[in-house]
Scaffold this active site. Structure first.
Site, PDB file in Angstrom:
ATOM      1  N   TYR A 103       0.834  -1.201   0.000  1.00  0.00           N
ATOM      2  CA  TYR A 103       0.000   0.000   0.000  1.00  0.00           C
ATOM      3  C   TYR A 103       0.868   1.249   0.000  1.00  0.00           C
ATOM      4  O   TYR A 103       0.571   2.217  -0.702  1.00  0.00           O
ATOM      5  CB  TYR A 103      -0.935   0.002   1.219  1.00  0.00           C
ATOM      6  CG  TYR A 103      -2.001  -1.063   1.150  1.00  0.00           C
ATOM      7  CD1 TYR A 103      -3.190  -0.833   0.468  1.00  0.00           C
ATOM      8  CD2 TYR A 103      -1.811  -2.296   1.767  1.00  0.00           C
ATOM      9  CE1 TYR A 103      -4.164  -1.820   0.395  1.00  0.00           C
ATOM     10  CE2 TYR A 103      -2.780  -3.279   1.701  1.00  0.00           C
ATOM     11  CZ  TYR A 103      -3.958  -3.044   1.020  1.00  0.00           C
ATOM     12  OH  TYR A 103      -4.918  -4.012   0.935  1.00  0.00           O
ATOM     13  N   ASN A 126     -12.463  -0.660  -5.048  1.00  0.00           N
ATOM     14  CA  ASN A 126     -12.248  -0.924  -6.472  1.00  0.00           C
ATOM     15  C   ASN A 126     -13.484  -1.612  -7.059  1.00  0.00           C
ATOM     16  O   ASN A 126     -13.858  -2.696  -6.618  1.00  0.00           O
ATOM     17  CB  ASN A 126     -11.011  -1.815  -6.633  1.00  0.00           C
ATOM     18  CG  ASN A 126     -10.841  -2.356  -8.029  1.00  0.00           C
ATOM     19  OD1 ASN A 126     -11.329  -1.812  -9.007  1.00  0.00           O
ATOM     20  ND2 ASN A 126     -10.123  -3.460  -8.119  1.00  0.00           N
ATOM     21  N   CYS A 134      -6.587  -5.265  -7.666  1.00  0.00           N
ATOM     22  CA  CYS A 134      -6.402  -4.867  -6.265  1.00  0.00           C
ATOM     23  C   CYS A 134      -5.876  -6.020  -5.420  1.00  0.00           C
ATOM     24  O   CYS A 134      -5.286  -5.796  -4.367  1.00  0.00           O
ATOM     25  CB  CYS A 134      -7.705  -4.307  -5.692  1.00  0.00           C
ATOM     26  SG  CYS A 134      -9.121  -5.390  -5.869  1.00  0.00           S
ATOM     27  N   HIS A 135      -6.047  -7.251  -5.891  1.00  0.00           N
ATOM     28  CA  HIS A 135      -5.544  -8.402  -5.144  1.00  0.00           C
ATOM     29  C   HIS A 135      -4.014  -8.440  -5.104  1.00  0.00           C
ATOM     30  O   HIS A 135      -3.440  -9.149  -4.295  1.00  0.00           O
ATOM     31  CB  HIS A 135      -6.091  -9.715  -5.743  1.00  0.00           C
ATOM     32  CG  HIS A 135      -5.733  -9.921  -7.177  1.00  0.00           C
ATOM     33  ND1 HIS A 135      -6.438  -9.320  -8.207  1.00  0.00           N
ATOM     34  CD2 HIS A 135      -4.751 -10.643  -7.766  1.00  0.00           C
ATOM     35  CE1 HIS A 135      -5.906  -9.681  -9.365  1.00  0.00           C
ATOM     36  NE2 HIS A 135      -4.875 -10.480  -9.122  1.00  0.00           N
ATOM     37  N   GLU A 161      -1.592 -16.490 -10.330  1.00  0.00           N
ATOM     38  CA  GLU A 161      -0.636 -15.643 -11.041  1.00  0.00           C
ATOM     39  C   GLU A 161       0.815 -15.982 -10.716  1.00  0.00           C
ATOM     40  O   GLU A 161       1.728 -15.390 -11.277  1.00  0.00           O
ATOM     41  CB  GLU A 161      -0.907 -14.172 -10.713  1.00  0.00           C
ATOM     42  CG  GLU A 161      -2.256 -13.702 -11.208  1.00  0.00           C
ATOM     43  CD  GLU A 161      -2.485 -12.226 -10.975  1.00  0.00           C
ATOM     44  OE1 GLU A 161      -1.559 -11.516 -10.523  1.00  0.00           O
ATOM     45  OE2 GLU A 161      -3.614 -11.760 -11.254  1.00  0.00           O
TER      46      GLU A 161
END
Length: 164
Positions: A103, A126, A134-135, A161
């Site tokens: 963040y 979001n 946002c993850h 991912e």
């Protein structure tokens, strides 16, 4: 969050639960898990009557979950947020597939290094989960903090991912 006046919606099943998609003027305005925090009231929205972007989003999300897509190519509208939220959501789009950032790093990227708390609130609002990644935002110590769709989904998305 106030959605555009004429918004169409559709639903799709995914490995992580049902996703609700919303589009207006052939732009994607929302993707949410059906039980996530900050889900707007979609009751006034019309069901999909052939909005091409909804079909494109479903196809691209299905390919993402199948491991066949690592970025999205969709017309997006982030206009439902404040100027600050829009800046945060744009910054989220720059986090590459398979990567994470904190963040505080994200706050620095938009020129607001002391706004990490406000950054967290904007990330949590979001409207385009997964599409606007946002993850990929984690705690400064590497912990998986906060995700409107739930930490188990955040973990699963990051595993998909290869980021964790």
């Amino acid at each position: 969050m106030k959605l555009p006046a004429y918004t169409q919606t559709s639903r799709m099943s995914s490995e992580l639960g049902t996703l609700l998609l919303a589009a207006s003027d052939n732009q994607l305005v929302g993707v949410w898990f059906d039980d996530q925090a900050h889900l707007p009231d979609l009751s006034a929205c019309a069901p999909d009557t052939g909005q091409p972007v909804l079909h494109q989003a479903q196809a691209q999300l299905a390919a993402y979950f199948a491991g066949q897509r690592n970025q999205f190519d969709l017309p997006l509208s982030l206009a439902t947020g404040t100027a600050f939220q829009q800046a945060v959501w744009q910054a989220l789009l720059a986090i590459p597939f398979g990567s994470t950032c904190s963040y505080s790093q994200l706050a620095s990227r938009i020129g607001k290094p002391s706004a990490a708390r406000a950054m967290g609130a904007a990330v949590g609002r979001n409207p385009l989960t997964i599409i606007v990644p946002c993850h990929r935002v984690i705690g400064a110590n590497g912990s998986l903090t906060g995700y409107a769709g739930g930490l188990s989904r955040k973990t699963a998305l990051l595993q998909l991912e290869g980021a964790v």
